[in-house]
Design a protein around this motif. Structure first.
Motif, PDB file in Angstrom:
ATOM      1  N   CYS A   1       0.273  -1.025  -0.528  1.00  0.00           N
ATOM      2  CA  CYS A   1       0.351  -0.317  -0.002  1.00  0.00           C
ATOM      3  C   CYS A   1       0.844   0.807  -0.143  1.00  0.00           C
ATOM      4  O   CYS A   1       1.836   1.255   0.776  1.00  0.00           O
ATOM      5  CB  CYS A   1      -1.289  -0.232   0.729  1.00  0.00           C
ATOM      6  N   VAL A   2      -0.133   2.262  -0.745  1.00  0.00           N
ATOM      7  CA  VAL A   2       0.788   3.676  -0.395  1.00  0.00           C
ATOM      8  C   VAL A   2       2.110   3.533   0.855  1.00  0.00           C
ATOM      9  O   VAL A   2       2.900   4.513   0.807  1.00  0.00           O
ATOM     10  CB  VAL A   2       0.612   4.768  -0.539  1.00  0.00           C
ATOM     11  N   SER A   3       1.260   3.752   1.864  1.00  0.00           N
ATOM     12  CA  SER A   3       1.723   3.944   3.026  1.00  0.00           C
ATOM     13  C   SER A   3       2.813   3.638   3.482  1.00  0.00           C
ATOM     14  O   SER A   3       4.413   3.475   4.278  1.00  0.00           O
ATOM     15  CB  SER A   3       1.216   4.267   4.559  1.00  0.00           C
ATOM     16  N   GLU A   4       3.267   1.941   3.209  1.00  0.00           N
ATOM     17  CA  GLU A   4       4.096   0.896   3.349  1.00  0.00           C
ATOM     18  C   GLU A   4       5.529   1.294   2.561  1.00  0.00           C
ATOM     19  O   GLU A   4       6.481   0.976   2.646  1.00  0.00           O
ATOM     20  CB  GLU A   4       3.684  -0.586   2.872  1.00  0.00           C
TER      21      GLU A   4
ATOM     22  N   ALA B   1       5.962   4.261   1.113  1.00  0.00           N
ATOM     23  CA  ALA B   1       5.817   5.999   1.644  1.00  0.00           C
ATOM     24  C   ALA B   1       6.918   5.627   2.865  1.00  0.00           C
ATOM     25  O   ALA B   1       8.652   6.479   2.837  1.00  0.00           O
ATOM     26  CB  ALA B   1       5.040   6.511   1.943  1.00  0.00           C
ATOM     27  N   GLU B   2       7.046   5.004   3.464  1.00  0.00           N
ATOM     28  CA  GLU B   2       7.627   4.964   5.015  1.00  0.00           C
ATOM     29  C   GLU B   2       9.095   4.210   4.574  1.00  0.00           C
ATOM     30  O   GLU B   2      10.112   4.157   5.018  1.00  0.00           O
ATOM     31  CB  GLU B   2       6.941   3.611   5.530  1.00  0.00           C
TER      32      GLU B   2
ATOM     33  N   ALA C   1       3.630  10.280   0.505  1.00  0.00           N
ATOM     34  CA  ALA C   1       2.807   9.205  -0.027  1.00  0.00           C
ATOM     35  C   ALA C   1       2.209   9.824  -1.138  1.00  0.00           C
ATOM     36  O   ALA C   1       1.398   9.088  -1.753  1.00  0.00           O
ATOM     37  CB  ALA C   1       1.485   9.158   1.192  1.00  0.00           C
ATOM     38  N   SER C   2       2.097  11.333  -1.234  1.00  0.00           N
ATOM     39  CA  SER C   2       1.070  11.823  -2.192  1.00  0.00           C
ATOM     40  C   SER C   2       2.453  11.812  -3.528  1.00  0.00           C
ATOM     41  O   SER C   2       1.793  11.252  -4.903  1.00  0.00           O
ATOM     42  CB  SER C   2       0.891  13.495  -1.624  1.00  0.00           C
TER      43      SER C   2
ATOM     44  N   SER D   1       1.638   8.073  -4.603  1.00  0.00           N
ATOM     45  CA  SER D   1       0.710   8.123  -5.068  1.00  0.00           C
ATOM     46  C   SER D   1       0.475   9.130  -6.737  1.00  0.00           C
ATOM     47  O   SER D   1      -0.646   8.004  -7.802  1.00  0.00           O
ATOM     48  CB  SER D   1      -0.595   9.215  -4.295  1.00  0.00           C
TER      49      SER D   1
ATOM     50  N   HIS E   1      -7.160   0.727   2.705  1.00  0.00           N
ATOM     51  CA  HIS E   1      -6.142   1.005   1.822  1.00  0.00           C
ATOM     52  C   HIS E   1      -6.173   0.486   0.925  1.00  0.00           C
ATOM     53  O   HIS E   1      -7.075  -0.711   0.564  1.00  0.00           O
ATOM     54  CB  HIS E   1      -4.932  -0.253   2.853  1.00  0.00           C
TER      55      HIS E   1
ATOM     56  N   TYR F   1      -4.062  -1.367  -2.277  1.00  0.00           N
ATOM     57  CA  TYR F   1      -2.823  -2.631  -1.738  1.00  0.00           C
ATOM     58  C   TYR F   1      -2.572  -2.046  -3.904  1.00  0.00           C
ATOM     59  O   TYR F   1      -3.921  -2.871  -4.077  1.00  0.00           O
ATOM     60  CB  TYR F   1      -3.043  -3.689  -1.641  1.00  0.00           C
TER      61      TYR F   1
END
Length: 117
Positions: free
Chosen positions: A54-57, A59-60, A66-67, A70, A90, A92
């Protein structure tokens, strides 16, 4: 993990592909290569070849916003390189099929070969 297979159709030799080549097919292929032509997007695709995320994973793990992630995923999805599935809040992302994984592997393998003159 990829859930689609190439077994549903035959792969034709390149010479046969060129006989039926339409301007639209060339345009789509050029857009695909433009999408792959950015190092950050290519890196993202290689990451998704390993597993969906997912985006947050993403990005981290990359330290990017995240933007930004995305935006890259939106472009890659628009070009038919990645797909998404929703799980709760979320989304994926993963590679759309085995063709993309093979294309990435071939490009990276080729880039690591010694230059021929």
């Amino acid at each position: 993990m990829l859930d689609e297979s190439c077994d549903s159709h035959e792969h034709r030799p390149v010479a046969e592909l060129l006989v039926d080549l339409s301007p639209l097919a060339l345009e789509k292929a050029a857009r695909l290569f433009r999408a792959l032509g950015d190092e950050a997007r290519l890196s993202l695709l290689v990451r998704l070849a390993e597993r969906e995320a997912c985006v947050s994973e993403i990005a981290e793990s990359t330290g990017e916003g995240a933007s930004t992630i995305s935006q890259r995923l939106r472009l890659l999805r628009g070009e038919g390189l990645v797909k998404r599935r929703r799980e709760g809040k979320h989304l994926y992302y993963s590679l759309v099929d085995e063709h993309i994984q093979n294309l990435l592997a071939n490009a990276i393998d080729h880039s690591q070969e010694p230059r021929r003159s």
